[in-house]
Design a protein around this motif. Sequence first.
Motif, PDB file in Angstrom:
ATOM      1  N   VAL A   1      12.256  30.514 -14.435  1.00 45.23           N
ATOM      2  CA  VAL A   1      13.105  29.665 -13.607  1.00 45.23           C
ATOM      3  C   VAL A   1      12.287  29.231 -12.394  1.00 45.23           C
ATOM      4  O   VAL A   1      11.545  30.025 -11.811  1.00 45.23           O
ATOM      5  N   GLY A   2      12.404  27.961 -12.035  1.00 48.40           N
ATOM      6  CA  GLY A   2      11.664  27.405 -10.905  1.00 48.40           C
ATOM      7  C   GLY A   2      10.415  26.646 -11.312  1.00 48.40           C
ATOM      8  O   GLY A   2       9.870  25.871 -10.519  1.00 48.40           O
TER       9      GLY A   2
ATOM     10  N   HIS B   1      20.672  16.135 -15.729  1.00 51.83           N
ATOM     11  CA  HIS B   1      20.359  17.503 -16.145  1.00 51.83           C
ATOM     12  C   HIS B   1      20.193  17.501 -17.658  1.00 51.83           C
ATOM     13  O   HIS B   1      20.793  16.684 -18.355  1.00 51.83           O
TER      14      HIS B   1
ATOM     15  N   ASP C   1      16.909  20.697 -14.424  1.00 50.96           N
ATOM     16  CA  ASP C   1      17.638  19.852 -13.481  1.00 50.96           C
ATOM     17  C   ASP C   1      17.129  18.411 -13.486  1.00 50.96           C
ATOM     18  O   ASP C   1      16.206  18.069 -14.227  1.00 50.96           O
TER      19      ASP C   1
ATOM     20  N   ARG D   1      16.089  25.548 -14.293  1.00 52.23           N
ATOM     21  CA  ARG D   1      17.036  26.233 -13.413  1.00 52.23           C
ATOM     22  C   ARG D   1      17.692  27.438 -14.066  1.00 52.23           C
ATOM     23  O   ARG D   1      18.285  28.279 -13.374  1.00 52.23           O
ATOM     24  N   TYR D   2      17.594  27.553 -15.391  1.00 48.34           N
ATOM     25  CA  TYR D   2      18.231  28.671 -16.081  1.00 48.34           C
ATOM     26  C   TYR D   2      17.617  28.812 -17.461  1.00 48.34           C
ATOM     27  O   TYR D   2      17.291  27.813 -18.114  1.00 48.34           O
TER      28      TYR D   2
ATOM     29  N   VAL E   1      26.170  27.459 -15.184  1.00 52.87           N
ATOM     30  CA  VAL E   1      25.004  27.105 -14.358  1.00 52.87           C
ATOM     31  C   VAL E   1      25.095  25.645 -13.904  1.00 52.87           C
ATOM     32  O   VAL E   1      24.863  25.330 -12.734  1.00 52.87           O
TER      33      VAL E   1
ATOM     34  N   LEU F   1      25.088  23.836 -10.131  1.00 57.02           N
ATOM     35  CA  LEU F   1      24.121  22.799  -9.734  1.00 57.02           C
ATOM     36  C   LEU F   1      24.838  21.553  -9.204  1.00 57.02           C
ATOM     37  O   LEU F   1      24.318  20.868  -8.317  1.00 57.02           O
TER      38      LEU F   1
END
Length: 151
Positions: free
Chosen positions: A4-5, A30, A120, A126-127, A145, A149
């Motif tokens: 994630v990230g 997304h 995203d 993000r997940y 999730v 967002l």
Amino acid sequence: MLQVGQSAPDFSLKTTTGTDFRLSEQRGRHLVLFFYPKDETPGCTAEACAFRDEYQDFQDLGADVIGISSDSEASHQKFTQKNRLPFPLLADMGGKVRKLYEVPRALLGLLPGRVTFVVDKEGVIRYIFNSLSGATDHVSKTKEVLQTLEA
């Protein structure tokens, strides 16, 4: 596996309609990328149909749903028609994108894994949800999730 990230790796694959899907061209919405083992198997059918049944909710949350497996375009077309899937399935024959996303194999390496990524609008992961047995859990977890967002 990816974290994630991180930025979601770019790729291009053929869709059920024969067009090219390129991740980098999807900015602004997304994405729910769900990697699944095989068309027409009980768990994969349950997962795909659960995404189908909740598809409008995903659209309302500004997300596009994309299924990915190593099945052929022809197999995906049949699977899509039989189950009336409103979203594209991508043919990752050879597993190049599965490797790019570091989706692990399951059951002692015998089956391709079942992993869902939420990406995203800027292309950041993000997940990540990894569960071979919880096929329909992928839908509820990713929806939760996406709701955070959009909040």
